[in-house]
Scaffold this active site. Sequence first.
Site, PDB file in Angstrom:
ATOM      1  N   LYS A  18      26.381  54.047  31.901  1.00 54.16           N
ATOM      2  CA  LYS A  18      26.094  53.181  33.266  1.00 54.16           C
ATOM      3  C   LYS A  18      25.982  54.252  34.529  1.00 54.16           C
ATOM      4  O   LYS A  18      26.800  55.163  34.773  1.00 54.16           O
ATOM      5  CB  LYS A  18      27.516  52.327  33.614  1.00 54.16           C
ATOM      6  CG  LYS A  18      27.149  51.529  34.887  1.00 54.16           C
ATOM      7  CD  LYS A  18      28.349  50.663  35.026  1.00 54.16           C
ATOM      8  CE  LYS A  18      28.089  49.915  36.326  1.00 54.16           C
ATOM      9  NZ  LYS A  18      29.333  49.037  36.823  1.00 54.16           N
ATOM     10  N   ASP A  20      25.150  55.402  38.331  1.00 51.59           N
ATOM     11  CA  ASP A  20      25.385  55.005  39.791  1.00 51.59           C
ATOM     12  C   ASP A  20      23.969  55.235  40.487  1.00 51.59           C
ATOM     13  O   ASP A  20      23.917  56.551  41.076  1.00 51.59           O
ATOM     14  CB  ASP A  20      26.424  55.743  40.188  1.00 51.59           C
ATOM     15  CG  ASP A  20      27.097  55.273  41.533  1.00 51.59           C
ATOM     16  OD1 ASP A  20      26.600  54.193  42.085  1.00 51.59           O
ATOM     17  OD2 ASP A  20      27.998  55.955  41.981  1.00 51.59           O
ATOM     18  N   GLU A 154      30.256  56.825  35.578  1.00 49.87           N
ATOM     19  CA  GLU A 154      30.334  55.707  36.038  1.00 49.87           C
ATOM     20  C   GLU A 154      31.011  54.657  35.098  1.00 49.87           C
ATOM     21  O   GLU A 154      31.831  53.587  35.531  1.00 49.87           O
ATOM     22  CB  GLU A 154      29.074  55.090  36.554  1.00 49.87           C
ATOM     23  CG  GLU A 154      28.910  53.874  37.192  1.00 49.87           C
ATOM     24  CD  GLU A 154      29.619  53.916  38.564  1.00 49.87           C
ATOM     25  OE1 GLU A 154      29.867  52.744  39.075  1.00 49.87           O
ATOM     26  OE2 GLU A 154      29.920  54.875  39.175  1.00 49.87           O
TER      27      GLU A 154
END
Length: 175
Positions: A18, A20, A154
């Site tokens: 994931k 950011d 993240e």
Amino acid sequence: AQPVEEVPLGDNWISEIKFDGYRLLAFVEHGAVRLITRNGNDWTGRMPGLAHAVASLGLRDALLDGELVALDEQGRSNFSRLQDALSQGQDSKLFLYVFDLLHLDGWDLRPCRLLDRKQALQKLSDWRGTVRYSDHMQGQAAALREQACARQLEGIVCKQVDAPYRAGRSAAWVD
């Protein structure tokens, strides 16, 4: 994506890092590139270097879905660096991690399985420059989550392998 405490298990899920950053769609029409945010803002003029990098993939007609990021010295996405680069007009410091292929040369790929779309996407380039492929692991969410935590990333996003593309939030994605 919906936040969860436990990662889904099994080979019917893939996991990705994931990032950011900002979600960004790259529209390629007859080789010309437009970069559009999730809110529908055209950022092509704001990021000419990135638009050129997408064009250099050599695609005729495509729609790529990805995350615009700035990276720190350890290769982690860093939102404040992204905001700084954008405010200073320094798109040379940005990367687009592409995780989905929604359209290619007249074919609408949104009804296709996610894993098939990602396999088609991966074959489009060597992904070594500003535009990069967001790789995945199948059925190994716990291991990827552990790696992400160890590197202070993240998090991870888990997606159902056979899910068609759906805009917006869906139960087929968890993070």
